[in-house]
Design an enzyme around this catalytic site. Structure first.
Site, PDB file in Angstrom:
ATOM      1  N   GLU A 142      -6.942  40.171  61.345  1.00 34.78           N
ATOM      2  CA  GLU A 142      -8.032  39.277  61.746  1.00 34.78           C
ATOM      3  C   GLU A 142      -8.799  39.838  62.950  1.00 34.78           C
ATOM      4  OE1 GLU A 142      -6.017  35.464  62.207  1.00 34.78           O
ATOM      5  OE2 GLU A 142      -6.063  35.151  60.044  1.00 34.78           O
ATOM      6  N   ASP A 190      -0.065  31.459  55.417  1.00 34.77           N
ATOM      7  CA  ASP A 190      -0.381  31.098  56.805  1.00 34.77           C
ATOM      8  C   ASP A 190      -0.064  29.634  57.102  1.00 34.77           C
ATOM      9  OD1 ASP A 190      -1.335  31.195  59.351  1.00 34.77           O
ATOM     10  OD2 ASP A 190      -3.445  31.110  58.809  1.00 34.77           O
ATOM     11  N   GLU A 195      -1.921  23.075  62.593  1.00 38.46           N
ATOM     12  CA  GLU A 195      -3.238  23.571  62.175  1.00 38.46           C
ATOM     13  C   GLU A 195      -3.648  23.070  60.795  1.00 38.46           C
ATOM     14  OE1 GLU A 195      -3.480  27.840  62.253  1.00 38.46           O
ATOM     15  OE2 GLU A 195      -5.445  27.877  61.302  1.00 38.46           O
TER      16      GLU A 195
HETATM   17  C1  GCV Z   1      -4.110  33.131  66.408  1.00 41.38           C
HETATM   18  C2  GCV Z   1      -4.420  31.745  61.356  1.00 41.38           C
HETATM   19  C3  GCV Z   1      -5.150  30.902  62.345  1.00 41.38           C
HETATM   20  C4  GCV Z   1      -5.659  31.740  63.516  1.00 41.38           C
HETATM   21  C5  GCV Z   1      -4.458  32.457  64.130  1.00 41.38           C
HETATM   22  C6  GCV Z   1      -3.798  33.305  63.055  1.00 41.38           C
HETATM   23  C7  GCV Z   1      -2.573  34.026  63.553  1.00 41.38           C
HETATM   24  O1  GCV Z   1      -5.280  32.606  60.713  1.00 41.38           O
HETATM   25  O2  GCV Z   1      -6.208  30.252  61.726  1.00 41.38           O
HETATM   26  O3  GCV Z   1      -6.278  30.890  64.442  1.00 41.38           O
HETATM   27  O4  GCV Z   1      -4.860  33.242  65.210  1.00 41.38           O
HETATM   28  O5  GCV Z   1      -3.398  32.473  61.990  1.00 41.38           O
HETATM   29  O6  GCV Z   1      -1.494  33.525  63.321  1.00 41.38           O
HETATM   30  O7  GCV Z   1      -2.697  35.073  64.157  1.00 41.38           O
END
Ligand code: GCV
Length: 720
Positions: free
Chosen positions: A311, A385, A413
């Protein structure tokens, strides 16, 4: 005048005796220490805590004394020094092995060695002709854990007349991961701002930092990663390190180590180098020097947590190198100081033309055995995730030569964030209890994580924190239970969620049996309810774009396919679900043969994972006899009904809960119920376009058409 004064006085008195009138904002978490006047074993408690011997001068032993003072004062009204009663029936003695040599001689050498630095004993024994209850261990830290456990027994009204407890943590590293940014925003944080007030540190130590450490110590958490995995290189500069050192000093007496996230490109961003290539000697030198500098500030610094090549975060892939080559460079820098690296396996790339669920395994499995001894690979519970439900990550059981650390997400989340009541103890328990078959039956995820399956002495569990500046810490009152459950399961991954829910309720709200029974019923069905109204039968990743709040099965055509919903549900006229069998992405092949066989066969695949692994026609016949379409619709409806019954249960225990916490939970449950309907209606209307089938009996027609939901865009959702 006189009459109204009397009336007021009587009312005030009534309020005092009726605890529900007392304001309780939840700040004291599960450490409420309510008076024990109605406890069944009250007289035993009074007799047993009359007299306490507490040798020891360390900061930790002072904390123990303060905690006992506070707790026993509040629960029993006992005076601070636990006054030397002339004739106590039982003496409570708290001391380490070294402090109590003659008592300690009664414990086998092997037991002392198993206790290590953190395990404790609470035992009723005869000593010098007297009934004695003793709490012991090898260190003051162990005594602190034992003290909190003893206080838990009192808070939950247990019989303490004949105790024989030996408790040893099964995992070594039990850490919270804060996704907190230096500007005090919190990624995926739903309880206000970051509790780390960087600007005022190091001079101002907020009392909340001490309460934070105390709360964590009370559930066995022994570390905290202060900063976001989407890392900022600045946190490794002296400007921040002074502040980090102040936090480390505050947490140390509670047995909590601090860790930081290391941004892989820090040598470029703050070190003035033109590369972060881990094989470059200047880069290695830079990290060695940086690590030495950190230890000058924080002599017991825990180490680094790293998100690399994921990411947008930089990593070894930028230099054509493996995750092991990246991790090992940092590990070597930390080795002279006994620090560790927690290297995340959350590595995936939209440029890779393969199922996202397979990518971490493909990247890491070939590297088994190539990591330095002080590296833990930190693996999310599932391969996508933190979805409402995922099968366990296929890396668990697949890397026997590498210690794998569990990463759970405590912050919700994808589970209603700070508004929905979802007890995650059930989710954690489900994952930990699943058999990987890595070494035959019984090779549970828990055994991989605690290191016992492959004899790893380094082991750990991380929980992405849900803590913020909200007065009750976690936004939702019941979010506290998820923090609590994480700590308990990190200490003992085999503990059951029901016991955890029950003890949390007793400590947090009280011991009334109706409250406990109904509270537990609410908690234990809440995860299943959320799965039902969000992503039943193995559906996943169908939430709103970017903020991840609410439904969004229509999300498509974005810059990354692997962030859209249509990529995951694959709904079309022919059916729904992601085919991960050999006829599809074959992600199933990453599991042990027993799992492949079980999940690959439609007759044996648990229906909770059906659409995770299979793409099936809308009229596929389920075990219930229903067609798949009807079953999906009925699950959504069931989720809605479950939120209704959670609400009704909560309303029925109003008299047992203080007004302030009762009202917040009630309002949030009402929102949750309405949003469960939102999820159901939006998802069913969307999927109905493909199924072309009517809703089954028992599922009411949605109030609004599909475009109403598609056009509704929640703005300024927190935590992005
Ligand atoms: C910290 C998901 C979340 C992101 C997070 C990522 C991760 O994609 O939406 O906000 O980033 O996981 O665990 O690194």
């Amino acid at each position: 005048m006189k009459r109204s004064f009397t009336l007021l006085f009587v009312l005030a008195l009534l309020c005092i005796v009726h605890h529900t009138c007392l304001a309780n904002d939840g700040y004291n978490l599960w450490l409420q220490y309510r008076p024990l006047q109605n406890a069944e074993h009250l007289s035993t408690y009074q007799k047993q805590v009359q007299f306490i011997t507490l040798p020891g001068q360390s900061a930790t032993s002072e904390i123990i004394q303060e905690e006992l003072h506070l707790a026993l004062g509040k629960m029993l009204g006992t005076s601070p020094e636990f006054s030397n009663s002339p004739d106590p029936e039982t003496t409570l003695i708290i001391g380490t092995r070294g402090q109590l040599p003659d008592l300690s001689a009664r414990v086998a050498e092997e037991t002392w060695s198993n206790l290590d630095a953190e395990g404790f004993i609470i035992q009723s024994i005869q000593y010098n002709g007297e009934n004695t209850l003793w709490i012991t261990g090898n260190t003051d830290q162990a005594l602190l854990y034992g003290t909190f456990d003893f206080l838990k027994l009192l808070q939950t009204h247990q019989d303490i007349s004949s105790l024989d407890i030996i408790s040893i943590p099964k995992t070594k590293i039990r850490v919270l991961n804060h996704w907190d940014n230096p500007d005090r925003t919190v990624e995926r944080g739903y309880a206000g701002a970051s509790i780390w007030d960087w600007h005022r540190l190091p001079d101002y130590i907020k009392p909340q930092y001490i309460d934070y450490a105390r709360a964590n110590a009370s559930i066995g958490i022994n570390g905290t990663v202060l900063t976001n995995v989407n890392a900022n290189a600045q946190v490794l500069t002296p400007y921040f390190l002074k502040k980090v050192a102040a936090l480390a000093d505050t947490f140390r007496p509670y047995g909590i180590k601090v860790y930081l996230t290391a941004r892989f490109s820090a040598p470029i961003e703050t070190g003035g180098l033109d590369t972060a290539d881990p094989l470059n000697p200047d880069v290695q030198k830079w990290w060695n020097k940086k690590v030495n500098e950190i230890y000058d500030y924080i002599p017991d610094f825990g180490g680094f947590l790293v998100k690399a090549d994921s990411e947008g975060q930089p990593g070894p892939q930028n230099y054509g190198l493996t995750q092991a080559e990246g991790a090992n460079m940092l590990a070597k820098a930390l080795q002279p100081h006994q620090g560790i690296v927690m290297w995340r396996a959350f590595v995936y790339n939209n440029e890779t033309p393969d199922d996202r669920a397979k990518q971490a395994y493909n990247e890491f499995k070939p590297l088994d055995g190539e990591f330095e001894d002080n590296v833990l690979v930190q693996v999310k519970n599932g391969a996508i995730d933190f979805q409402p439900r995922e099968p366990f990550h296929p890396l668990f059981g697949a890397m026997p030569k590498t210690p794998l650390m569990m990463e759970f997400q405590i912050t919700q989340e994808y589970l209603g964030q700070g508004t929905h009541l979802v007890f995650l103890g059930s989710l954690f328990e489900e994952v930990l209890g699943t058999d990987t078959y890595a070494k035959g039956p019984g090779s549970t995820v828990a055994k991989v994580v605690d290191g016992s399956l492959d004899n790893h002495s380094l082991s750990g569990m991380a929980g992405v924190s849900n803590i913020g500046t909200d007065r009750n810490w976690t936004g939702h009152q019941f979010g506290q239970a998820n923090w609590y459950a994480f700590g308990k399961l990190a200490w003992n991954p085999d503990e059951d969620a029901s016991t955890i829910a029950q003890e949390w309720l007793r400590m947090t709200f009280g011991n009334d049996e109706e409250l406990v029974t109904k509270g537990k019923r609410i908690m234990l069905q809440s995860h299943e309810a959320a799965v039902n109204y969000m992503t039943p039968l193995g559906l996943h990743h169908i939430m709103g774009w970017s903020h991840h709040y609410g439904p969004g099965p229509w999300v498509t055509d974005k810059h990354r396919d692997d962030w859209t919903s249509t990529y995951y549900h694959q709904a079309g006229p022919d059916g729904i679900g992601f085919d991960r069998t050999a006829s599809g992405s074959n992600a199933l092949s990453q599991y042990a043969p027993e799992i492949q066989q079980q999940y690959g066969d439609l007759n044996t695949c648990p229906e909770k994972y059906l659409l995770w692994f299979h793409h099936l026609p809308w009229d596929y016949k389920m075990k219930s006899g229903n067609a798949l379409w009807n079953e999906i619709a009925l699950h959504y409806q069931k989720g809605v009904d479950q939120t209704q019954s959670m609400l009704a249960d909560w309303e029925s225990i109003k008299n047992h809960v203080d007004d302030q916490r009762y009202d917040q939970v009630l309002t949030f449950l009402q929102i949750q119920h309405n949003e469960a309907i939102w999820w159901k209606d939006a998802c069913l209307l969307y999927f109905q376009q493909f199924s072309q089938k009517p809703l089954p009996e028992g599922v009411p027609q949605p109030e609004f058409p599909l475009d109403h939901f598609q056009n509704y865009k929640p703005l300024f959702v927190p935590g992005i």
